[in-house]
Motif scaffolding. Structure first.
Motif, PDB file in Angstrom:
ATOM      1  N   CYS A  41       0.656  -1.329  -0.146  1.00 27.47           N
ATOM      2  CA  CYS A  41       0.049   0.047  -0.039  1.00 27.47           C
ATOM      3  C   CYS A  41       0.905   1.310  -0.036  1.00 27.47           C
ATOM      4  O   CYS A  41       0.525   2.185  -0.749  1.00 27.47           O
ATOM      5  CB  CYS A  41      -1.036  -0.085   1.383  1.00 27.47           C
ATOM      6  SG  CYS A  41      -2.202  -1.303   0.975  1.00 27.47           S
ATOM      7  N   VAL A  42       1.915   1.136   0.806  1.00 34.02           N
ATOM      8  CA  VAL A  42       2.772   2.334   1.129  1.00 34.02           C
ATOM      9  C   VAL A  42       3.468   2.748  -0.352  1.00 34.02           C
ATOM     10  O   VAL A  42       3.566   3.690  -0.843  1.00 34.02           O
ATOM     11  CB  VAL A  42       3.807   2.421   2.126  1.00 34.02           C
ATOM     12  CG1 VAL A  42       4.657   3.461   2.167  1.00 34.02           C
ATOM     13  CG2 VAL A  42       2.767   2.257   3.399  1.00 34.02           C
ATOM     14  N   ILE A  43       4.194   1.637  -0.814  1.00 34.14           N
ATOM     15  CA  ILE A  43       5.060   1.875  -1.864  1.00 34.14           C
ATOM     16  C   ILE A  43       4.102   2.217  -3.240  1.00 34.14           C
ATOM     17  O   ILE A  43       4.458   3.017  -4.060  1.00 34.14           O
ATOM     18  CB  ILE A  43       5.738   0.416  -2.366  1.00 34.14           C
ATOM     19  CG1 ILE A  43       6.821   0.328  -1.334  1.00 34.14           C
ATOM     20  CG2 ILE A  43       6.328   0.229  -3.674  1.00 34.14           C
ATOM     21  CD1 ILE A  43       7.603  -1.129  -1.247  1.00 34.14           C
ATOM     22  N   GLY A  44       2.863   1.481  -3.511  1.00 31.90           N
ATOM     23  CA  GLY A  44       2.100   1.998  -4.617  1.00 31.90           C
ATOM     24  C   GLY A  44       1.419   3.354  -4.203  1.00 31.90           C
ATOM     25  O   GLY A  44       1.662   4.008  -5.436  1.00 31.90           O
ATOM     26  N   ALA A  45       1.260   3.679  -3.137  1.00 31.17           N
ATOM     27  CA  ALA A  45       0.749   5.054  -3.076  1.00 31.17           C
ATOM     28  C   ALA A  45       1.816   6.035  -3.474  1.00 31.17           C
ATOM     29  O   ALA A  45       1.829   7.130  -3.875  1.00 31.17           O
ATOM     30  CB  ALA A  45       0.150   5.422  -1.675  1.00 31.17           C
ATOM     31  N   GLY A  46       3.142   5.852  -3.026  1.00 34.31           N
ATOM     32  CA  GLY A  46       4.105   6.428  -3.391  1.00 34.31           C
ATOM     33  C   GLY A  46       4.597   6.596  -4.862  1.00 34.31           C
ATOM     34  O   GLY A  46       4.750   7.647  -5.463  1.00 34.31           O
TER      35      GLY A  46
END
Length: 106
Positions: A58-63
């Motif tokens: 989720c964090v990498i995708g959002a970034g």
């Protein structure tokens, strides 16, 4: 080239150097993904150092999406990172440090 003053980082994912940034929209995406937690609650959540594989996706995708990439979380989950699982965690830690302040991950 990443500008840490804007919260940007670069990371090797899927064999490519990619730009990541948690823009306001990306942070709103994370708030929704994590049950409506506000930005301070998100920061506190990740300060514990306990990050699941789904958290990392989720964090990498959002970034990545914050930096303009058109990529789904399913596609993010298939990307490789140098260092395997530790590499993913280092990317998340570095991105959160660039976003919320703190030292860069080494």
């Amino acid at each position: 080239m990443a500008n840490r003053h804007r919260g940007e980082i670069e990371a090797m994912l899927g064999g490519e150097r990619r730009l990541l940034v948690l823009t306001l929209g990306a942070l709103a995406e994370l708030e929704q993904a994590f049950g409506g937690e506000d930005m301070l609650a998100l920061a506190a959540r990740f300060e514990t150092g306990r990050i699941s594989a789904m958290d990392a996706v989720c964090v990498i995708g959002a970034g990545l999406r914050g930096a303009g990439a058109e990529i789904s979380d399913a596609e993010v989950a298939r990307l490789t990172a140098d260092g395997g699982a530790a590499g993913y965690i280092a990317i998340v830690a570095d991105l959160l440090a660039a976003t919320f302040g703190g030292a860069a991950a080494s």
